[in-house]
Design a protein around this motif. Structure first.
Motif, mmCIF file in Angstrom:
data_model
loop_
_atom_site.group_PDB
_atom_site.id
_atom_site.type_symbol
_atom_site.label_atom_id
_atom_site.label_comp_id
_atom_site.label_asym_id
_atom_site.label_seq_id
_atom_site.Cartn_x
_atom_site.Cartn_y
_atom_site.Cartn_z
ATOM 1 N N PRO A 26 0.826 -1.218 0.000
ATOM 2 C CA PRO A 26 0.000 0.000 0.000
ATOM 3 C C PRO A 26 0.856 1.262 0.000
ATOM 4 O O PRO A 26 1.910 1.330 0.631
ATOM 5 C CB PRO A 26 -0.816 -0.129 1.295
ATOM 6 N N LEU A 27 0.381 2.248 -0.726
ATOM 7 C CA LEU A 27 1.066 3.537 -0.789
ATOM 8 C C LEU A 27 0.631 4.414 0.378
ATOM 9 O O LEU A 27 -0.500 4.321 0.868
ATOM 10 C CB LEU A 27 0.738 4.242 -2.106
ATOM 11 N N GLN A 28 1.547 5.267 0.808
ATOM 12 C CA GLN A 28 1.234 6.232 1.859
ATOM 13 C C GLN A 28 0.615 7.470 1.201
ATOM 14 O O GLN A 28 1.326 8.373 0.744
ATOM 15 C CB GLN A 28 2.495 6.607 2.643
ATOM 16 N N LEU A 29 -0.701 7.485 1.143
ATOM 17 C CA LEU A 29 -1.421 8.576 0.507
ATOM 18 C C LEU A 29 -2.061 9.517 1.510
ATOM 19 O O LEU A 29 -2.221 10.708 1.224
ATOM 20 C CB LEU A 29 -2.500 8.020 -0.428
ATOM 21 N N MET A 30 -2.444 8.989 2.666
ATOM 22 C CA MET A 30 -3.085 9.813 3.674
ATOM 23 C C MET A 30 -2.070 10.657 4.427
ATOM 24 O O MET A 30 -0.907 10.278 4.578
ATOM 25 C CB MET A 30 -3.861 8.945 4.661
ATOM 26 N N PHE A 31 -2.541 11.811 4.907
ATOM 27 C CA PHE A 31 -1.739 12.751 5.697
ATOM 28 C C PHE A 31 -0.489 13.189 4.936
ATOM 29 O O PHE A 31 0.616 13.232 5.483
ATOM 30 C CB PHE A 31 -1.362 12.150 7.051
ATOM 31 N N PRO B 263 -7.437 20.271 6.053
ATOM 32 C CA PRO B 263 -6.093 19.970 6.565
ATOM 33 C C PRO B 263 -6.114 19.136 7.829
ATOM 34 O O PRO B 263 -5.172 18.355 8.077
ATOM 35 C CB PRO B 263 -5.484 21.361 6.816
ATOM 36 N N GLU B 264 -7.157 19.248 8.640
ATOM 37 C CA GLU B 264 -7.218 18.461 9.869
ATOM 38 C C GLU B 264 -7.472 16.987 9.579
ATOM 39 O O GLU B 264 -6.880 16.111 10.210
ATOM 40 C CB GLU B 264 -8.309 19.018 10.782
ATOM 41 N N LEU B 265 -8.347 16.696 8.614
ATOM 42 C CA LEU B 265 -8.703 15.309 8.319
ATOM 43 C C LEU B 265 -7.776 14.649 7.311
ATOM 44 O O LEU B 265 -7.549 13.434 7.379
ATOM 45 C CB LEU B 265 -10.143 15.246 7.795
ATOM 46 N N LEU B 266 -7.246 15.406 6.368
ATOM 47 C CA LEU B 266 -6.457 14.812 5.289
ATOM 48 C C LEU B 266 -5.007 15.267 5.260
ATOM 49 O O LEU B 266 -4.176 14.600 4.649
ATOM 50 C CB LEU B 266 -7.100 15.147 3.929
ATOM 51 N N GLY B 267 -4.684 16.396 5.878
ATOM 52 C CA GLY B 267 -3.348 16.952 5.726
ATOM 53 C C GLY B 267 -2.321 16.433 6.696
ATOM 54 O O GLY B 267 -1.157 16.259 6.355
ATOM 55 N N GLY B 268 -2.707 16.176 7.948
ATOM 56 C CA GLY B 268 -1.725 15.752 8.934
ATOM 57 C C GLY B 268 -0.967 16.936 9.505
ATOM 58 O O GLY B 268 -1.176 18.098 9.158
ATOM 59 N N MET C 134 -8.816 19.599 -1.045
ATOM 60 C CA MET C 134 -9.062 21.018 -1.313
ATOM 61 C C MET C 134 -9.698 21.212 -2.683
ATOM 62 O O MET C 134 -10.678 21.959 -2.833
ATOM 63 C CB MET C 134 -7.756 21.796 -1.212
ATOM 64 N N VAL C 135 -9.147 20.564 -3.692
ATOM 65 C CA VAL C 135 -9.697 20.713 -5.045
ATOM 66 C C VAL C 135 -11.104 20.128 -5.114
ATOM 67 O O VAL C 135 -12.010 20.731 -5.709
ATOM 68 C CB VAL C 135 -8.767 20.045 -6.076
ATOM 69 N N TYR C 136 -11.306 18.976 -4.499
ATOM 70 C CA TYR C 136 -12.631 18.361 -4.513
ATOM 71 C C TYR C 136 -13.664 19.245 -3.805
ATOM 72 O O TYR C 136 -14.805 19.378 -4.262
ATOM 73 C CB TYR C 136 -12.578 16.994 -3.834
#
Length: 300
Positions: free
Chosen positions: A160-165, A242-247, A174-176
């Motif tokens: 698995p790729l590290q995509l989160m945070f 940023p809180e949920l997806l940015g880390g 942000m774009v979505y």
């Protein structure tokens, strides 16, 4: 002597209700934050002593404490956070423009019978709470999420790729979250485009890309500016994404304000950070209004 035009009571009501709403939910909270930013901070919070008072001698005393503003301006962390927030907001605006412009152009050029359906598909996500829509991306980008499961099943990756945070997950969210605010102003501008101008350019020998760049884009400038403002302004102070997806690696002024208000309980500094962010947001609004005034004067 000039007299003010008489307005019927119904029109006063229609005008007064929005003005009252803006005063209660926009101007009044702004003035409260402004007052807190100049108040004196003690060990447990903010002292709400009056900033303006009458002394016994009958003189007016005004006490403004600038220590919160000085501490913010002298701390490099806040400067980096402001620059990071503006940079991410500009990048979000650019990506929304690059992705949203072709979609808005296709939507404006499509059959009139299909436009309501496509517009409904754009606005359909707004029927779901914003928090739930952003949180759904965690199930997509997580290590055990749908995207990694698909990549493993297709044999594209071995683990698995590290995509989160990461910055990637942050920009995806942000774009979505903000791309509809770019598409709708662009569509409303492009759908009113005079097709005769494109036909005249074609008669003069302009190629398709020349007609698009020299005719369509300049005529849709107002939609580009309006959509860019609608995306840039809320993106600067965004907190949920940023809180949920940015880390923790994402420096964002919205999270900084939250920490100052609810974790550090430093209301004075948090209010000062907010006021400075408002000044940053007011600058592009001032530029847009100035452009609109020049455009109106040119059309006279």
């Amino acid at each position: 002597m000039l007299r003010r035009p008489w307005l019927p009571p119904g029109r006063w009501f229609v005008i007064g209700v929005p003005e009252f709403f803006l005063f209660v939910f926009l101007l009044l909270p702004f003035l409260i934050l402004l007052k807190i930013s100049f108040s004196h901070a003690d060990a447990v919070g903010v002292g709400f002593e009056p900033l303006i008072s009458w002394l016994e001698e009958g003189t007016l005393s005004i006490k403004l404490h600038f220590d919160a503003y000085l501490s913010v301006m002298q701390d490099d962390v806040y400067l980096l956070t402001y620059l990071s927030s503006v940079g991410y907001a500009l990048l979000t605006t650019l990506l929304c423009l690059v992705i949203g412009y072709p979609f808005a152009y296709f939507l404006a050029q499509s059959f009139p019978t299909l436009r309501p359906v496509m517009l409904m598909l754009i606005m359909l996500p707004f029927w779901t709470p914003f928090l739930i829509r952003i949180y759904a991306w965690k199930n997509i980008l997580d290590a055990n999420g749908l995207l990694n499961q698909f990549l493993l099943w297709a044999g594209i990756v071995d683990e698995p790729l590290q995509l989160m945070f990461t910055k990637f997950s942050f920009m995806v969210g942000m774009v979505y979250g903000y791309i509809p605010f770019m598409i709708l102003p662009l569509y409303s501008n492009l759908v009113k485009l005079d097709r005769r101008l494109l036909e005249a350019a074609a008669d003069l020998g302009a190629r398709p890309w020349q007609r698009f760049w020299l005719v369509t884009v300049p005529l849709s400038r107002e939609g580009i500016l309006a959509g860019s403002l609608l995306v840039f302004i809320p993106a600067v102070g965004e907190y949920v994404i940023p809180e949920l997806l940015g880390g923790i690696s994402i420096l964002n002024i919205g999270r900084m304000m939250w920490n100052e208000f609810f974790i550090n309980l430093d209301w004075q500094r948090a209010a000062a950070v907010t006021m400075l962010m408002v000044l940053i947001i007011l600058f592009p609004i001032w530029l847009f209004n100035r452009y609109q005034m020049r455009l109106m004067e040119a059309r006279r």
